[in-house]
Design an enzyme around this catalytic site. Structure first.
Site, PDB file in Angstrom:
ATOM      1  N   HIS A   1       0.838  -1.211   0.000  1.00  0.00           N
ATOM      2  CA  HIS A   1       0.000   0.000   0.000  1.00  0.00           C
ATOM      3  C   HIS A   1       0.867   1.253   0.000  1.00  0.00           C
ATOM      4  O   HIS A   1       0.623   2.196  -0.767  1.00  0.00           O
ATOM      5  CB  HIS A   1      -0.903  -0.026   1.237  1.00  0.00           C
ATOM      6  N   GLU A   2       1.896   1.286   0.844  1.00  0.00           N
ATOM      7  CA  GLU A   2       2.756   2.473   0.917  1.00  0.00           C
ATOM      8  C   GLU A   2       3.612   2.617  -0.346  1.00  0.00           C
ATOM      9  O   GLU A   2       3.900   3.738  -0.790  1.00  0.00           O
ATOM     10  CB  GLU A   2       3.638   2.412   2.162  1.00  0.00           C
TER      11      GLU A   2
ATOM     12  N   HIS B   1       1.542   4.391  -2.714  1.00  0.00           N
ATOM     13  CA  HIS B   1       1.562   5.840  -2.476  1.00  0.00           C
ATOM     14  C   HIS B   1       2.738   6.477  -3.216  1.00  0.00           C
ATOM     15  O   HIS B   1       2.603   7.531  -3.856  1.00  0.00           O
ATOM     16  CB  HIS B   1       1.695   6.133  -0.979  1.00  0.00           C
TER      17      HIS B   1
ATOM     18  N   GLU C   1      -6.487   6.737  -0.828  1.00  0.00           N
ATOM     19  CA  GLU C   1      -6.359   5.514  -0.028  1.00  0.00           C
ATOM     20  C   GLU C   1      -6.946   4.314  -0.767  1.00  0.00           C
ATOM     21  O   GLU C   1      -6.374   3.219  -0.749  1.00  0.00           O
ATOM     22  CB  GLU C   1      -7.041   5.692   1.332  1.00  0.00           C
TER      23      GLU C   1
END
Length: 272
Positions: free
Chosen positions: A84-85, A88, A115
């Site tokens: 997930h990061e 980003h 998100e």
């Protein structure tokens, strides 16, 4: 192939999700593997740090070029958080997609969309299209395919379930069921029961199973968990209302839970 960036579809969020999947898939295809070390290879200027973070799972600090992961959560949660990061970081490097998002959304809604996209990117990174196609080809849209996807991608059952549902063309409901405590053991009707922990349906299926829906003791899902044997047979979807919708059930026991697929009949899906 044109170098021009793809444009957003009329459904802005749908188009953004597709572009995020492409970003993550391209990033993943260039990696030597999908273990923790290999996942970071494409971000050679970013440092990975594990530390206690309280209620937070992780964070990406673009200014200091560091990804922080909570050292006190389950390994599979750490793994998804890392993906997930990384998403980003990929999103922040795509000026065109980022600009389009800022043009369409603002404030809290923008943060929510970002998100969502990073969750989409994480799923695409950890569960490549090729793996999903392989499992669906080998096992079909079944509880076994769901269990194998969670195991081979090393992700939570819920993460695997949502991803598999999105890629299933057949009219199928998926569920992960586990034994949960029901009220007070001292009260009549208390104790433990097999219930739905998470559920999702293939695109086009209008039905859903609510979390907490009880599974009857004689249902294939309950029998599979009790016997530790996979079961595939014609049965029904046990809706919380008591309605029993005919379906072919595939139940695959996995440790303390059971992965289940409910293949609906075409005439039921079409409302005939």
């Amino acid at each position: 192939m044109s170098d021009a960036p793809p444009t957003l579809t009329p459904d802005v969020l749908s188009g953004a999700k597709a572009r995020m999947r492409t970003l993550a898939a391209e990033y993943g295809a260039a990696l030597p593997g999908l273990d923790t070390h290999s996942l970071m290879v494409g971000l050679d200027d970013v440092q990975l740090t594990f530390m206690a973070m309280g209620d937070r799972d992780g964070a990406y600090d673009p200014e200091h070029k560091v990804i922080l992961i909570n050292s006190q959560v389950r390994p599979e949660r750490q793994r998804f958080t890392l993906a997930h990061e990384i998403s980003h970081a990929l999103l922040l490097r795509d000026d065109d997609l980022l600009s389009d998002l800022h043009d369409e959304f603002e404030g809290d809604r923008l943060e929510q969309v970002i998100e969502t996209l990073c969750n989409v990117g994480a799923a695409a990174l950890l569960m490549p299209q090729g793996l999903i196609e392989e499992l669906l080809s080998r096992f079909g849209p079944t509880g076994r395919a769901l269990g194998e996807l969670a195991r081979r991608a090393d992700v939570s059952a819920s993460t695997a379930l949502y991803t598999l549902a999105e890629h299933t063309a057949a009219p199928v409901l998926y569920a992960v069921c586990a034994v949960t405590r029901q009220g007070d053991d001292d009260e009549e009707g208390g104790g433990k029961a097999l219930t739905v922990r998470v559920s999702s349906a293939a695109p086009g299926v209008k039905y859903s199973l609510r979390v907490g829906t009880p599974i009857p003791d004689d249902h294939p899902a309950a029998v599979a968990l009790d016997t530790r044997l996979p079961i595939a047979e014609d049965s029904f979807v046990p809706f919380r209302s008591g309605r029993k919708m005919p379906a072919h059930v595939d139940a695959f026991p996995d440790r303390h839970r059971v992965m289940v697929s409910f293949h609906l009949r075409e005439k039921v899906r079409e409302g005939a």
